[in-house]
Scaffold this motif. Structure first.
Motif, short mmCIF file in Angstrom:
data_model
loop_
_atom_site.label_atom_id
_atom_site.label_comp_id
_atom_site.label_asym_id
_atom_site.label_seq_id
_atom_site.Cartn_x
_atom_site.Cartn_y
_atom_site.Cartn_z
N ARG A 106 35.82 43.05 1.85
CA ARG A 106 36.11 43.30 3.06
C ARG A 106 35.68 44.80 3.42
NH1 ARG A 106 38.69 39.98 6.66
NH2 ARG A 106 39.43 37.82 5.63
N CYS A 163 42.71 43.73 7.29
CA CYS A 163 42.30 42.33 6.91
C CYS A 163 42.62 41.22 7.78
CB CYS A 163 42.80 42.03 5.34
SG CYS A 163 44.81 41.81 5.32
N CYS A 215 46.19 42.91 1.47
CA CYS A 215 45.27 43.88 0.86
C CYS A 215 45.95 45.24 0.39
CB CYS A 215 44.18 44.42 1.93
SG CYS A 215 45.10 45.02 3.42
#
Length: 325
Positions: A51, A113, A126
């Motif tokens: 990400r 996230c 995360c």
């Protein structure tokens, strides 16, 4: 204006002409993880492997993962692309709205996230520190960097590393092993080398039979086992060069079909470039070429001898009959 951020999404699909086990092993090497964790990626559910990537980083991960055999795709990361700095129109309203939202709810959404969780200083998904992440994003939004600046300026961005597996130009040659690849010429040369190495030992075993048949038999059995093992190793590597599984070597056990299959192993060329069994074999040396030609001369010499010897015997018999007359 903030640069768009991307994420790499995977839903368990494979690239064409790849196997599930090979892809799992490649992903385990790339992510330095064990196969148990990699198995969870193939449940069919959509998983975000990476990400908050810049465009160059996303393309790099996309190429590396596709080369590993995973059919991944690049999508905009909406959670990471949201601006965290209030506009002029909402400069005064933003603190009030934040306070109202904090008082009305006990849950929170990770700004990086998008993970929903109870209020905490750290994201359980995360692992970022929320306060530090917000401060950093606000600083970047207030002072945008030039387009040429690297996207990894954020301490939470992934490292600038080439995740693709760096394969050597040529595969390693090893007679005692079933990994790697060898071409047709080297396959013939190594078979001839095995024949030349074991022939004196067989002659020695035959001579020992005059003194001890037990020792001679034991020597011949050990030599035969060694020759079979080496033949299997180089046969599997020849099949790998074509792109076939080494288990196909068992086809030799089938009458007639096995002979045809052995001929195919000498005729079919190897795969150009890298295949699923590794890089191509190195160029053939002069010694390998000489041994390969010698191996080809053995059956040719046998055929010529099978034709010439009966002809010579017939000539001798006719000559003897002519002298008697």
């Amino acid at each position: 204006m903030n640069q768009p951020r991307y994420k790499i999404v995977f839903d368990g699909e494979l690239m064409p002409e790849t196997t599930l086990e090979t892809v799992k092993e490649n992903l385990a090497r790339l992510f330095k993880s064990d196969l148990a964790r990699i198995d969870s990626l193939f449940s069919g559910a959509q998983v975000a492997l990476k990400r908050d990537l810049g465009e160059n980083e996303a393309n790099q991960y996309l190429t590396a993962l596709q080369n590993a055999g995973a059919r991944v795709r690049k999508e905009l990361d909406q959670a990471a692309s949201l601006s965290l700095v209030p506009t002029d129109d909402h400069q005064e309203e933003a603190p009030q709205e934040a306070a109202a939202t904090s008082a009305a709810s006990t849950s929170m959404t990770c700004p990086k996230c998008g993970h929903e969780q109870p209020k905490a200083d750290e994201c359980s998904a995360c692992g970022i520190i929320i306060e530090k992440y917000l401060a950093r994003q606000a600083q970047l939004a207030a002072s945008p960097q030039p387009a040429s600046a690297p996207a990894s300026a954020s301490p939470y961005a992934p490292p600038q590393a080439n995740v693709a597996e760096q394969l050597p130009e040529f595969s390693e040659l090893k007679v005692f092993g079933v990994s790697g690849r060898i071409g047709r010429v080297r396959y013939l040369g190594w078979l001839m080398a095995v024949t030349l190495c074991f022939m004196p030992i067989l002659l020695l075993g035959t001579g020992m039979a005059a003194f001890s048949s037990t020792l001679a038999m034991l020597l011949l059995v050990l030599v035969s086992i060694g020759a079979i093992v080496i033949s299997i190793c180089i046969g599997v590597q020849r099949l790998h060069d074509i792109g076939w599984s080494g288990w196909l070597l068992l086809v030799h056990l089938i009458p007639i079909v096995g002979s045809v299959f052995a001929l195919l192993m000498l005729i079919i060329p190897g795969t150009q470039g890298v295949n699923r069994f590794g890089p191509p074999p190195p160029p053939n040396s002069t010694a390998v070429k000489v041994l390969a030609w010698l191996f080809l001369l053995v059956p040719i010499t046998g055929i010529v001898a099978a034709i010439a010897i009966p002809q010579y015997q017939g000539y001798v018999e006719r000559a003897a009959e002519f002298q008697e007359q």
